[in-house]
Scaffold this active site. Structure first.
Site, PDB file in Angstrom:
ATOM      1  N   ASP A 101      23.409  19.066  30.487  1.00 38.61           N
ATOM      2  CA  ASP A 101      24.674  18.893  29.774  1.00 38.61           C
ATOM      3  C   ASP A 101      25.565  17.936  30.564  1.00 38.61           C
ATOM      4  O   ASP A 101      25.376  17.740  31.766  1.00 38.61           O
ATOM      5  CB  ASP A 101      25.392  20.236  29.626  1.00 38.61           C
ATOM      6  CG  ASP A 101      24.684  21.167  28.656  1.00 38.61           C
ATOM      7  OD1 ASP A 101      24.161  20.678  27.653  1.00 38.61           O
ATOM      8  OD2 ASP A 101      24.650  22.382  28.928  1.00 38.61           O
TER       9      ASP A 101
ATOM     10  N   ASP B  74      24.556  26.694  28.212  1.00 42.57           N
ATOM     11  CA  ASP B  74      25.575  27.707  28.495  1.00 42.57           C
ATOM     12  C   ASP B  74      25.914  28.586  27.293  1.00 42.57           C
ATOM     13  O   ASP B  74      26.541  29.621  27.441  1.00 42.57           O
ATOM     14  CB  ASP B  74      26.862  27.063  29.027  1.00 42.57           C
ATOM     15  CG  ASP B  74      27.406  25.994  28.088  1.00 42.57           C
ATOM     16  OD1 ASP B  74      26.902  25.875  26.945  1.00 42.57           O
ATOM     17  OD2 ASP B  74      28.333  25.264  28.494  1.00 42.57           O
TER      18      ASP B  74
ATOM     19  N   ASP C 263      21.778  28.242  22.992  1.00 42.32           N
ATOM     20  CA  ASP C 263      20.922  27.487  23.916  1.00 42.32           C
ATOM     21  C   ASP C 263      19.732  28.308  24.390  1.00 42.32           C
ATOM     22  O   ASP C 263      18.812  27.762  25.017  1.00 42.32           O
ATOM     23  CB  ASP C 263      21.726  27.032  25.143  1.00 42.32           C
ATOM     24  CG  ASP C 263      22.705  25.922  24.816  1.00 42.32           C
ATOM     25  OD1 ASP C 263      22.410  25.143  23.893  1.00 42.32           O
ATOM     26  OD2 ASP C 263      23.749  25.827  25.485  1.00 42.32           O
TER      27      ASP C 263
END
Length: 645
Positions: free
Chosen positions: A46, A366, A370
């Site tokens: 990310d 997170d 996911d």
């Protein structure tokens, strides 16, 4: 042949590695992941908070029909001025600016608090929303003050599919109502700017709402691209007057026919340590891939700053992924370093496409959604600060500092642990092979048994065990992050380890037998029919040579391919302590009277002890020569690769 202590030693090594990773802010949830980290070839990360600082600051506001407004200050301290060009703006007197700041601050679930003691300002909740609250606070409005005149009555929460959030408020008083067309209720929507432009039917120009024509939509699209290309996270803000709260709160009802108030650009600087970590990962043959929900141009700008993407590297958006088949994605996944505007479902597809090429993938996440991608990845990495319980439960590793550099540090630890596992396999199997050669050769030549069961037990428990455990504390070798990732199916005996076990085992066996036969001859014992006294001395000699051979062997191999002369003694003090303790205990077994009865040994005289040390020491230069040959071969391969390149 297989050391009894091998499973225990491997478990200890993995546990020690997990302990070292905790110190580097990586919490290992599944012990085998420690070793798997050493094989990682792709890290999918990310952007926000992992590759960047997650210190959001509003720096630019684009209003319809006006020049951009720049915002001063940085971080979460609500101090800074507003400027249009070089002219300072009093926000209270600027209706358009006040309208967008209030709408943005009210359409949030975060809070801005000042910590007791140090007085630092902190965001509770999403940091992007926190940046919007800070911008409003710079104008003098806290969220609680704004909600006094525009209390929230309903909301449509943010979702990764819509990339938007909507709240409904009821204006209290004429001033608040006048800002939003004097309607009984007003909805505020914030989200992806391209979505807001698509959903809007009007824009709030200086002289009032005007229809959003195709030409103006194109102008807004160019504006979004311009802001995103500067590395800004761009948020669109819009509103809609309502006569009543709809009975059904759906995106189709609330997030259509909006009046566009403008765009807000938020800067989130890259982490300095992340840039260095990306470089280290590249040197180690590990690709870094950025996966973010931000605009494509924002993602590319940050990726280039960090060294993840080059000038000509391609990027894919979630919309493009939706149009691609799995086969088409597999064709381009090795050339794509940036994925923008993606959803959690896209993460799963990217992982599967990379794995189809044999890549070992570490994936960060997170959110609750996911979890499938984290499960599918070879190493699922959850965020410890911003991550949900679900994502952490699905992950193999949790970052307690949400920092990309921690992932690279964990990979380094994983490679170090694998190196250490290979070292004590090299050490233990060579010794055991030597014992087998000793006993088998004695049987073949009809000699008396050179080693008794109690002596072999001592070798396996003490002289095997102590140095082997100490090898688990070995630090990283200098080139550990200069090598390419280890192929997952590569044998543990690759790179000469199997050959080393064979020739060192033969050397140990032959040296032990030489010591045994020499001691028999020296003490007047016949080779095939020795006296009891001569046999005890010969067995003690063989026992001592074998134990000391291990001392010299572990001293030679502990530094990896580096020469012993170039390996600092302070590198692993615990190992040298284990070596000295092993040698001392062996001398105790040989010279302590109480040990003679237990181990059926006797004291060696000075000549016998010197010969034992010389026979054992003969292995040391042989191992050093082997390492020299391997270093030369590695240099030749590197030179050939450089010439080919």
């Amino acid at each position: 042949a297989i050391p009894e202590g091998l499973p225990a030693v491997i478990t200890i090594a993995l546990a020690l590695g997990a302990r070292r990773m905790i110190r580097r802010h990586a919490l290992i949830r599944k012990l085998p992941a420690v070793e798997t980290l050493g094989s990682v070839s792709v890290i999918c990360s990310d952007k926000t908070g992992t590759l960047t600082r997650n210190e959001m600051t509003v720096t630019l506001i684009g209003l319809p029909g006006r020049d951009d407004v720049t915002v001063g200050g940085s971080g979460y301290t609500p101090v800074g001025n507003f400027y249009e060009g070089k002219r300072a703006i009093n926000v209270v007197d600027d209706t358009a600016l006040a309208r967008i700041l209030k709408a943005a601050a009210l359409c949030t679930d975060a809070y801005l608090e000042q910590a007791e003691g140090n007085g630092h300002w902190e965001v509770v909740g999403d940091t992007t929303e926190g940046a919007l609250l800070v911008a409003a606070r710079k104008a003098g409005w806290s969220r609680s003050v704004l909600e006094d005149t525009l209390p929230r009555r309903a909301e449509l929460p943010f979702s990764s599919e819509r990339k938007a959030m909507t709240t409904i408020h009821q204006p209290q008083g004429r001033f608040a109502a006048a800002l939003f067309e004097n309607a009984p209720y007003v909805s505020f929507t914030k989200g992806a700017p391209d979505q807001l432009v698509a959903w809007a039917s009007e824009e709030m120009m200086p002289d009032g709402p005007q229809p959003l024509t195709p030409e103006r939509r194109q102008a807004w699209s160019r504006k979004i691209e311009d802001m995103a290309s500067q590395g800004l996270r761009v948020i669109g803000i819009g509103y809609r007057p309502l006569q009543a709260i709809p009975a059904e709160l759906t995106p189709e009802v609330l997030e259509r026919d909006l009046t566009l108030l403008g765009l807000i650009g938020i800067v989130d600087p890259p982490r300095q340590e992340a840039k260095e970590a990306v470089r280290v990962a590249a040197d180690a043959g590990i690709r870094t891939v950025m996966i973010t929900g931000d605009h494509k141009l924002t993602a590319i700008a940050i990726a280039r700053q960090l060294g993840i993407a080059g000038p000509n590297d391609r990027a894919l958006t979630g919309a493009e992924l939706d149009r691609m088949s799995d086969e088409a994605l597999r064709e381009v996944v090795l050339e794509t370093s940036v994925y923008a505007r993606v959803s959690p479902e896209h993460k799963l597809r990217v992982v599967e496409a990379l794995q189809a090429h044999g890549q070992i993938v570490a994936m960060t996440g997170d959110g609750v959604n996911d979890a499938p991608a984290l499960k599918q990845a070879n190493i699922g990495v959850a965020m410890g600060i911003t991550g949900t319980d679900v994502s952490q439960g699905a992950a193999d590793m949790v970052l307690t500092d949400d920092n990309f550099a921690t992932i690279v540090a964990a990979v380094e630890e994983g490679r170090t642990i694998y190196d250490n596992i290979r070292k004590f396999i090299r050490y233990l199997l060579s010794t055991n092979a030597g014992e087998i050669v000793t006993m088998f050769a004695a049987l073949v030549f009809a000699l008396r048994v050179p080693l008794l069961a109690i002596q072999i037990l001592w070798i396996n428990l003490v002289t095997d065990g102590l140095p082997a455990i100490a090898l688990g504390f070995e630090p990283s070798e200098p080139d550990v992050m200069k090598r390419k990732p280890r192929p997952p199916r590569e044998s543990i005996f690759a790179h000469g380890l199997g050959l080393h076990v064979v020739w060192v085992g033969l050397w140990i066996g032959v040296a032990t037998l030489i010591g045994f036969v020499w001691a028999l001859d020296r003490n007047g014992g016949e080779l095939l029919h020795p006296t009891d006294e001569a046999l005890v001395v010969a067995r003690t000699m063989a026992f001592t040579v074998l134990a000391l051979l291990q001392v010299f062997h572990v001293s030679a191999i502990h530094g990896g391919e580096t020469s012993f002369l170039r390996t600092p003694l302070r590198r692993n003090k615990l190992l040298w302590g284990a070596v000295l303790l092993t040698a001392a205990l062996q001398m105790l077994v040989v010279y302590a009277p109480f040990a003679h009865e237990i181990f059926d040994t006797t004291s060696l005289d000075a000549t016998e002890l010197i010969v034992a040390w010389l026979l054992a020491g003969s292995l040391f230069p042989a191992v050093e020569f082997e390492k020299f040959l391997r270093r030369q071969r590695t240099r030749r391969k590197a030179a050939q690769s450089a010439a080919a390149a």
